[in-house]
Design a protein around this motif. Structure first.
Motif, mmCIF file in Angstrom:
data_model
loop_
_atom_site.group_PDB
_atom_site.id
_atom_site.type_symbol
_atom_site.label_atom_id
_atom_site.label_comp_id
_atom_site.label_asym_id
_atom_site.label_seq_id
_atom_site.Cartn_x
_atom_site.Cartn_y
_atom_site.Cartn_z
ATOM 1 N N CYS A 83 0.840 -1.193 0.000
ATOM 2 C CA CYS A 83 0.000 0.000 0.000
ATOM 3 C C CYS A 83 0.881 1.250 0.000
ATOM 4 O O CYS A 83 1.886 1.308 0.714
ATOM 5 N N ALA A 84 0.495 2.234 -0.775
ATOM 6 C CA ALA A 84 1.243 3.490 -0.801
ATOM 7 C C ALA A 84 1.256 4.143 0.579
ATOM 8 O O ALA A 84 2.173 4.900 0.912
ATOM 9 N N GLU A 85 0.249 3.828 1.405
ATOM 10 C CA GLU A 85 0.169 4.402 2.752
ATOM 11 C C GLU A 85 1.119 3.717 3.731
ATOM 12 O O GLU A 85 1.267 4.159 4.870
ATOM 13 N N GLY A 86 1.744 2.600 3.317
ATOM 14 C CA GLY A 86 2.619 1.839 4.204
ATOM 15 C C GLY A 86 3.992 2.469 4.347
ATOM 16 O O GLY A 86 4.227 3.596 3.934
ATOM 17 N N GLY A 87 4.903 1.687 4.952
ATOM 18 C CA GLY A 87 6.254 2.198 5.145
ATOM 19 C C GLY A 87 6.494 2.643 6.572
ATOM 20 O O GLY A 87 5.910 2.113 7.522
ATOM 21 N N GLU A 88 7.343 3.620 6.743
ATOM 22 C CA GLU A 88 7.698 4.099 8.071
ATOM 23 C C GLU A 88 6.453 4.539 8.841
ATOM 24 O O GLU A 88 5.600 5.245 8.312
ATOM 25 N N GLY A 89 6.343 4.085 10.088
ATOM 26 C CA GLY A 89 5.201 4.442 10.910
ATOM 27 C C GLY A 89 4.055 3.458 10.842
ATOM 28 O O GLY A 89 3.060 3.618 11.542
ATOM 29 N N ALA A 90 4.188 2.413 9.996
ATOM 30 C CA ALA A 90 3.134 1.403 9.906
ATOM 31 C C ALA A 90 3.004 0.671 11.238
ATOM 32 O O ALA A 90 3.968 0.554 12.000
ATOM 33 N N ASN A 91 1.827 0.180 11.537
ATOM 34 C CA ASN A 91 1.586 -0.585 12.752
ATOM 35 C C ASN A 91 2.052 -2.016 12.507
ATOM 36 O O ASN A 91 1.624 -2.658 11.552
ATOM 37 N N VAL A 92 2.943 -2.521 13.350
ATOM 38 C CA VAL A 92 3.527 -3.850 13.158
ATOM 39 C C VAL A 92 3.201 -4.735 14.357
ATOM 40 O O VAL A 92 3.300 -4.304 15.505
ATOM 41 N N ALA A 93 2.804 -5.973 14.091
ATOM 42 C CA ALA A 93 2.486 -6.927 15.150
ATOM 43 C C ALA A 93 3.014 -8.299 14.773
ATOM 44 O O ALA A 93 3.127 -8.637 13.589
#
Length: 216
Positions: free
Chosen positions: A108-118
């Motif tokens: 997603c173009a909205e992804g990358g740095e700051g994405a929520n990771v679990a």
């Protein structure tokens, strides 16, 4: 002479009525007008995620959107996936048996740095990834996909109803003054690990629910 004038008068009246009918037929008000464009809803297609089939991945996406404020829209950007994944997972170490799931996804173009990771069970996460990939393979880059994710009945691990209630209570009582999108942000701030009760601690960062978030 009189007969001639009557003839001219009749011709004039005939032309007057003929001209009036022609003018009425051409009036713009009788022509159809184009329909107004519908307001842009902010997405091009909706995708209903199967929460019951992939409950851990569903819960992560649901929490990221509902608790973390992440976007529910994914703008497909396959070419940027590798770079997004590298930036979103920076500083988050792998764990055996788990995948580091990102929302927004790397594609997603909205992804990358700051994405929520679990950390998500590998079988659940990879099954979800295959399902999404198959559903979206026909759509070109730039397509805006709105994910519709209902809260799954099953939660992380062997959660009981009491633990789920506690998780919700902790999420609501987390300090609003300090908030971290993911453990990478906690580490970058030099605050890892976070203990329950400390500013910035939240249940979404403490997946094993032992009261310690973002353990290193």
């Amino acid at each position: 002479m009189i007969r001639h004038l009557r003839w001219l008068f009749a011709v004039a009246v005939t032309l007057l009525f003929a001209g009036g009918c022609s003018s009425t037929a051409a009036t713009p008000a009788t022509m159809p007008t184009p329909a107004a464009d519908a307001a842009d809803p902010g997405f091009d297609v909706e995708l209903v995620f199967p929460s019951d089939a992939y409950p851990e991945t569903a819960l992560h996406i649901y929490d990221a959107i509902e608790l973390g404020g992440a976007s529910d829209v994914c703008t497909i950007d396959r070419d940027g996936a590798d770079d997004n994944r590298r930036r979103s997972l920076a500083g988050i170490e792998p764990q055996a048996g788990y995948d580091r799931d990102e929302w927004p996804m790397a594609m997603c173009a909205e992804g990358g740095e700051g994405a929520n990771v679990a950390y998500i069970d590998s079988s659940d996460n990879r099954g979800a990834g295959a399902w999404v990939g198959h559903r979206l393979e026909a759509y070109p880059d730039g397509t805006r996909v709105r994910f519709v994710v209902s809260k799954p009945a099953l939660t992380f691990g062997e959660y009981t109803a009491e633990q789920e209630a506690l998780r919700s209570k902790e999420a609501e009582s987390s300090s609003p003054a300090v908030s971290y999108a993911n453990c990478a942000a906690v580490s970058a701030a030099g605050k890892a690990p976070l203990f329950k009760g400390e500013p910035g601690y939240s249940a979404k960062l403490d997946r094993d629910r032992d009261g310690i978030a973002c353990e290193t």
